[in-house]
Design a protein around this motif. Structure first.
Motif, mmCIF file in Angstrom:
data_model
loop_
_atom_site.group_PDB
_atom_site.id
_atom_site.type_symbol
_atom_site.label_atom_id
_atom_site.label_comp_id
_atom_site.label_asym_id
_atom_site.label_seq_id
_atom_site.Cartn_x
_atom_site.Cartn_y
_atom_site.Cartn_z
ATOM 1 N N PHE A 1 0.840 -1.200 0.000
ATOM 2 C CA PHE A 1 0.000 0.000 0.000
ATOM 3 C C PHE A 1 0.877 1.253 0.000
ATOM 4 N N PRO A 2 1.483 1.598 -1.143
ATOM 5 C CA PRO A 2 2.361 2.777 -1.165
ATOM 6 C C PRO A 2 1.631 4.080 -0.826
ATOM 7 N N GLN A 3 0.332 4.120 -1.050
ATOM 8 C CA GLN A 3 -0.440 5.325 -0.766
ATOM 9 C C GLN A 3 -0.548 5.612 0.737
ATOM 10 N N LEU A 4 -0.143 4.674 1.580
ATOM 11 C CA LEU A 4 -0.207 4.892 3.030
ATOM 12 C C LEU A 4 1.009 5.626 3.579
ATOM 13 N N GLN A 5 2.052 5.781 2.775
ATOM 14 C CA GLN A 5 3.265 6.447 3.252
ATOM 15 C C GLN A 5 2.987 7.908 3.569
ATOM 16 N N GLY A 6 3.702 8.415 4.553
ATOM 17 C CA GLY A 6 3.599 9.825 4.911
ATOM 18 C C GLY A 6 2.430 10.133 5.818
ATOM 19 N N GLU A 7 1.677 11.161 5.453
ATOM 20 C CA GLU A 7 0.600 11.664 6.311
ATOM 21 C C GLU A 7 -0.485 10.630 6.624
ATOM 22 N N PRO A 8 -0.929 9.801 5.671
ATOM 23 C CA PRO A 8 -1.935 8.788 6.036
ATOM 24 C C PRO A 8 -1.434 7.825 7.117
ATOM 25 N N TRP A 9 -0.164 7.439 7.040
ATOM 26 C CA TRP A 9 0.387 6.516 8.039
ATOM 27 C C TRP A 9 0.477 7.197 9.402
ATOM 28 N N GLU A 10 0.843 8.460 9.396
ATOM 29 C CA GLU A 10 0.907 9.215 10.652
ATOM 30 C C GLU A 10 -0.482 9.355 11.271
ATOM 31 N N ARG A 11 -1.507 9.540 10.427
ATOM 32 C CA ARG A 11 -2.884 9.628 10.922
ATOM 33 C C ARG A 11 -3.309 8.307 11.559
ATOM 34 N N LEU A 12 -2.980 7.190 10.879
ATOM 35 C CA LEU A 12 -3.299 5.877 11.447
ATOM 36 C C LEU A 12 -2.582 5.683 12.773
ATOM 37 N N TRP A 13 -1.324 6.074 12.825
ATOM 38 C CA TRP A 13 -0.536 5.958 14.062
ATOM 39 C C TRP A 13 -1.208 6.744 15.189
ATOM 40 N N SER A 14 -1.684 7.941 14.871
ATOM 41 C CA SER A 14 -2.363 8.780 15.848
ATOM 42 C C SER A 14 -3.653 8.128 16.341
ATOM 43 N N TRP A 15 -4.439 7.585 15.398
ATOM 44 C CA TRP A 15 -5.694 6.921 15.781
ATOM 45 C C TRP A 15 -5.439 5.744 16.708
ATOM 46 N N PHE A 16 -4.489 4.905 16.335
ATOM 47 C CA PHE A 16 -4.192 3.744 17.182
ATOM 48 C C PHE A 16 -3.589 4.177 18.512
ATOM 49 N N GLY A 17 -2.788 5.255 18.495
ATOM 50 C CA GLY A 17 -2.228 5.766 19.739
ATOM 51 C C GLY A 17 -3.292 6.285 20.683
ATOM 52 N N GLN A 18 -4.307 6.917 20.124
ATOM 53 C CA GLN A 18 -5.372 7.488 20.945
ATOM 54 C C GLN A 18 -6.408 6.448 21.366
ATOM 55 N N TRP A 19 -6.801 5.568 20.450
ATOM 56 C CA TRP A 19 -7.926 4.670 20.705
ATOM 57 C C TRP A 19 -7.531 3.205 20.860
ATOM 58 N N GLY A 20 -6.312 2.847 20.490
ATOM 59 C CA GLY A 20 -5.906 1.445 20.559
ATOM 60 C C GLY A 20 -6.711 0.604 19.575
ATOM 61 N N ALA A 21 -6.955 -0.626 19.934
ATOM 62 C CA ALA A 21 -7.664 -1.561 19.053
ATOM 63 C C ALA A 21 -9.096 -1.127 18.773
ATOM 64 N N ARG A 22 -9.662 -0.281 19.625
ATOM 65 C CA ARG A 22 -11.059 0.154 19.436
ATOM 66 C C ARG A 22 -11.274 0.857 18.102
ATOM 67 N N VAL A 23 -10.221 1.449 17.547
ATOM 68 C CA VAL A 23 -10.364 2.137 16.255
ATOM 69 C C VAL A 23 -10.764 1.149 15.160
ATOM 70 N N LEU A 24 -10.535 -0.129 15.387
ATOM 71 C CA LEU A 24 -10.886 -1.150 14.395
ATOM 72 C C LEU A 24 -12.394 -1.290 14.199
ATOM 73 N N ILE A 25 -13.197 -0.671 15.051
ATOM 74 C CA ILE A 25 -14.645 -0.682 14.840
ATOM 75 C C ILE A 25 -14.982 0.020 13.523
ATOM 76 N N LEU A 26 -14.071 0.870 13.053
ATOM 77 C CA LEU A 26 -14.255 1.565 11.779
ATOM 78 C C LEU A 26 -13.856 0.706 10.581
ATOM 79 N N SER A 27 -13.315 -0.478 10.839
ATOM 80 C CA SER A 27 -12.838 -1.321 9.738
ATOM 81 C C SER A 27 -13.972 -1.883 8.883
ATOM 82 N N GLY A 28 -15.196 -1.754 9.339
ATOM 83 C CA GLY A 28 -16.336 -2.183 8.537
ATOM 84 C C GLY A 28 -16.709 -1.174 7.464
ATOM 85 N N ILE A 29 -16.119 0.016 7.530
ATOM 86 C CA ILE A 29 -16.402 1.059 6.545
ATOM 87 C C ILE A 29 -15.539 0.813 5.311
#
Length: 142
Positions: free
Chosen positions: A63-91
């Motif tokens: 997934f080359p499109q995840l490099q940079g800002e998208p990856w940092e956003r994911l890192w932030s989400w997981f840092g803030q919410w942990g595994a609970r952010v995976l509830i959005l994986s159905g979207i």
């Protein structure tokens, strides 16, 4: 499940469409269908989780499109919410990056499976209810 049944019964009092929703939510065959399809979807997400477990190099190769800002956003989400952010994986469009990032960020497999399964169950119920409402609309029943 109890919450869904109570919500469906409350809908029956106010809306005719609620009768259909209540019947659907109380139908064991539909529950079996949703659970099986959700389980299969969760199993598919495990492959993406495995890519993430191989490290960020493997993630960015897939997934080359995840490099940079998208990856940092994911890192932030997981840092803030942990595994609970995976509830959005159905979207749609969020499931693949979230599942892959969960593996890369070291989310435990059991926690990953639980959250993704719940997300898939919720998504599949919403899709099933929308499909049924669409059929009613086309048939002139709504």
């Amino acid at each position: 499940m109890t919450v869904l049944v109570i919500a469906a019964l409350l809908l029956v009092e106010r809306y005719q469409a609620g009768v259909t929703v209540a019947r659907m939510l109380l139908n064991p065959v539909l529950w079996l269908l949703v659970l099986v399809v959700s389980g299969l979807g969760t199993a598919g997400s495990v492959a993406l989780y495995a890519v993430g477990r191989r490290g960020t190099r493997a993630v960015f190769a897939r997934f080359p499109q995840l490099q940079g800002e998208p990856w940092e956003r994911l890192w932030s989400w997981f840092g803030q919410w942990g595994a609970r952010v995976l509830i959005l994986s159905g979207i749609p469009t969020l499931g693949a990056p979230l599942s892959t990032a969960a593996g890369a960020f070291g989310i435990q497999r059991g926690s990953f499976l639980r959250w993704v399964f719940v997300a898939k169950v919720l998504r599949n119920w919403v899709l099933l209810l929308l499909l049924e409402q669409s059929f009613q609309f086309v048939a002139g029943g709504a």
